[in-house]
Scaffold this active site. Structure first.
Site, short mmCIF file in Angstrom:
data_model
loop_
_atom_site.label_atom_id
_atom_site.label_comp_id
_atom_site.label_asym_id
_atom_site.label_seq_id
_atom_site.Cartn_x
_atom_site.Cartn_y
_atom_site.Cartn_z
N ARG A 135 3.36 0.45 9.34
CA ARG A 135 1.95 0.81 9.24
C ARG A 135 1.25 0.35 10.45
O ARG A 135 1.14 0.85 11.43
CB ARG A 135 1.44 0.00 7.99
N ARG A 226 -0.44 -14.68 0.83
CA ARG A 226 -1.39 -14.05 1.00
C ARG A 226 -1.43 -13.28 -0.31
O ARG A 226 -1.11 -12.04 -0.66
CB ARG A 226 -1.06 -12.87 1.99
N TYR A 270 -17.61 19.29 -21.25
CA TYR A 270 -17.68 20.26 -20.24
C TYR A 270 -16.27 21.06 -20.57
O TYR A 270 -15.32 20.41 -20.58
CB TYR A 270 -17.74 19.80 -18.83
N CYS A 317 -17.60 12.76 -18.19
CA CYS A 317 -18.62 13.14 -17.44
C CYS A 317 -19.00 11.96 -16.40
O CYS A 317 -18.56 11.17 -16.39
CB CYS A 317 -19.88 13.57 -18.30
N MET A 318 -20.02 12.49 -15.47
CA MET A 318 -20.20 11.57 -14.58
C MET A 318 -20.95 10.30 -15.10
O MET A 318 -20.65 9.26 -14.57
CB MET A 318 -21.54 12.24 -13.64
C1 LIG Z 1 -3.60 -6.26 0.78
C2 LIG Z 1 -2.98 -7.01 1.53
C3 LIG Z 1 -2.20 -8.30 0.91
C4 LIG Z 1 -2.28 -8.43 -0.44
O1 LIG Z 1 -1.51 -7.86 -1.34
P1 LIG Z 1 -1.40 -8.23 -3.06
O2 LIG Z 1 -0.34 -7.35 -3.30
O3 LIG Z 1 -2.69 -7.87 -3.55
O4 LIG Z 1 -1.08 -9.56 -3.10
C5 LIG Z 1 -1.45 -8.95 1.58
N1 LIG Z 1 -0.98 -8.87 2.89
C6 LIG Z 1 -1.63 -7.67 3.48
C7 LIG Z 1 -1.22 -7.31 4.92
C8 LIG Z 1 -2.47 -6.84 2.94
O5 LIG Z 1 -2.86 -5.66 3.61
#
Ligand SMILES: *Cc1c(COP(=O)(O)O)cnc(C)c1O
Length: 379
Positions: A135, A226, A270, A317-318
């Site tokens: 990425r 994270r 619908y 529906c919406m």
């Molecule tokens: C979104 C993201 C996370 C968190 O991912 P989870 O699977 O929700 O814990 C950690 N690092 C990066 C670079 C992300 O883009």
């Protein structure tokens, strides 16, 4: 005016959020701190209350977001925190990055140079390394070359390199091939860290654990975990269980606007995709795809009414949808129904809903639209 319109709303349980934080802390090594991932409005939960609770009540000091607007919003609720932008910020906004004391993820030397050119103030950064996600980030066959590039970047004036990080692609899988892939990703970034250390560079941070890694392959070498989806009590992947005690933070509810008895031959919604075959009771519910309740759930999804599952009939529906309440004689106009969450002994999770129409819990909670007010509670 009532505090909010009881049409379709999301209840966010901050008590459960705090409990989830404690469980995640229990998974981490003493040297690993949580970096709360609160991108996309805290995965649809509303960053303001979520960040405030995490910073003030849980003592979380690190946050991650996807872009500068989110970073500045988080800064307001967490004045002291370290806030990392994981994704791209156009270099012309470098000034805003530095004046708000935000940390930018840096993906190349060229990008780092463009950032510092656009502000007289220092830019704090973590260097992103692409170890297999494909990425963003530095990409070299040999981790030593990666370390060498980072060592050169550290000479850039006004650039303050505080850490390195990478992102796992398949840490949510126990397939041996995938586990080996993640092992290689982890080895790569640790090799970079070791090479930097060997040349006398010791950075404050080297981090690579997301929610899945935090659950299934927690390692003390990652200075931060994270944590995103597990903070909100959902699964990185439905195929693997998450640690005991983690609970979904969001519930979504709506009300029944009308109940009718339908006769054989009557059509619902619908496209006339549903024709009544024998007498049944149909309830109309005040939620639709504009609220983020996907149209792909037409004829498939279930909703809890008085603790019982009722199937959606016809197309979503919406702003409204219809369900079969033939087995819930007490259902009536004004009753609260549960789209996501617990009612009595049964529960429908965002993960379950996601699996019904082929997506992941992440997309379900992020997709609950702005029109749906978020109601915060601590029970
Ligand atoms: C979104 C993201 C996370 C968190 O991912 P989870 O699977 O929700 O814990 C950690 N690092 C990066 C670079 C992300 O883009």
């Amino acid at each position: 005016m009532k505090p909010y319109l009881k049409r379709a709303w999301a209840e966010i349980d901050l008590g459960k959020l705090k409990k989830n934080v404690e469980i995640i802390r229990g998974l981490n090594s003493p040297g690993t701190e949580i970096m709360a991932v609160v991108k996309a409005d805290a995965y649809g939960h509303g960053y303001e209350h979520i960040v405030h609770t995490l910073a003030q009540d849980c003592g979380i000091r690190n946050f991650a977001v996807s872009n500068l607007d989110e970073a500045i919003a988080v800064r307001e609720s967490a004045p002291q925190a370290d806030i990392l932008i994981l994704g791209y910020t156009p270099p012309e906004y470098a000034h805003e990055i530095s004046t708000n004391n935000i940390i930018q993820g840096v993906v190349s030397t060229e990008y780092a140079l463009a950032l510092v050119k656009n502000t007289p103030f220092p830019i704090r950064c973590h260097v992103k390394i692409d170890t297999g996600m494909g990425r963003i980030g530095l990409k070299h066959a040999d981790p030593k070359d990666c370390a060498a590039e980072i060592a050169e970047m550290m000479k850039i004036e006004k650039l303050s390199v505080e850490g390195i990080y990478t992102h796992f692609a398949v840490a949510d899988s126990d397939d041996p091939d995938n586990v080996a892939y993640t092992d290689r990703q982890q080895k790569y970034i640790l090799d970079v860290d070791d090479a930097l250390k060997a040349s006398g560079i010791s950075l404050r941070h080297c981090h690579f654990m997301n929610s899945a890694a935090t659950c299934y392959r927690n390692t003390p070498r990652s200075t931060l975990s994270r944590a995103g989806i597990i903070l909100y009590g959902l699964h990185p992947d439905m195929s693997l269980p998450i640690p005991d005690g983690l609970e979904p933070v969001m519930e979504v509810k709506a009300v029944i606007s009308q109940v009718k008895t339908s006769q054989p031959g009557d059509c619902i919604s619908y496209g006339r995709t549903f024709t009544v075959e024998h007498e049944m009771r149909i309830a109309t519910v005040t939620v639709g795809y504009a609220d983020g309740y996907s149209r792909l759930l037409s004829g498939k999804g279930e909703i809890l009414v008085h603790g019982k599952r009722c199937k959606i009939v016809g197309r979503v529906c919406m702003d409204q949808l219809m369900i079969d309440v033939s087995d819930v004689p007490e259902a009536k106009s004004g009753d609260i129904v549960t789209l996501i969450g617990r009612d009595g002994d049964d529960i429908i999770t965002a993960d379950e809903l996601a699996s019904v129409y082929g997506t992941i819990g992440y997309e379900v909670v992020c997709g609950i639209s702005k029109r749906v007010p978020r109601i915060y509670k601590e029970a």
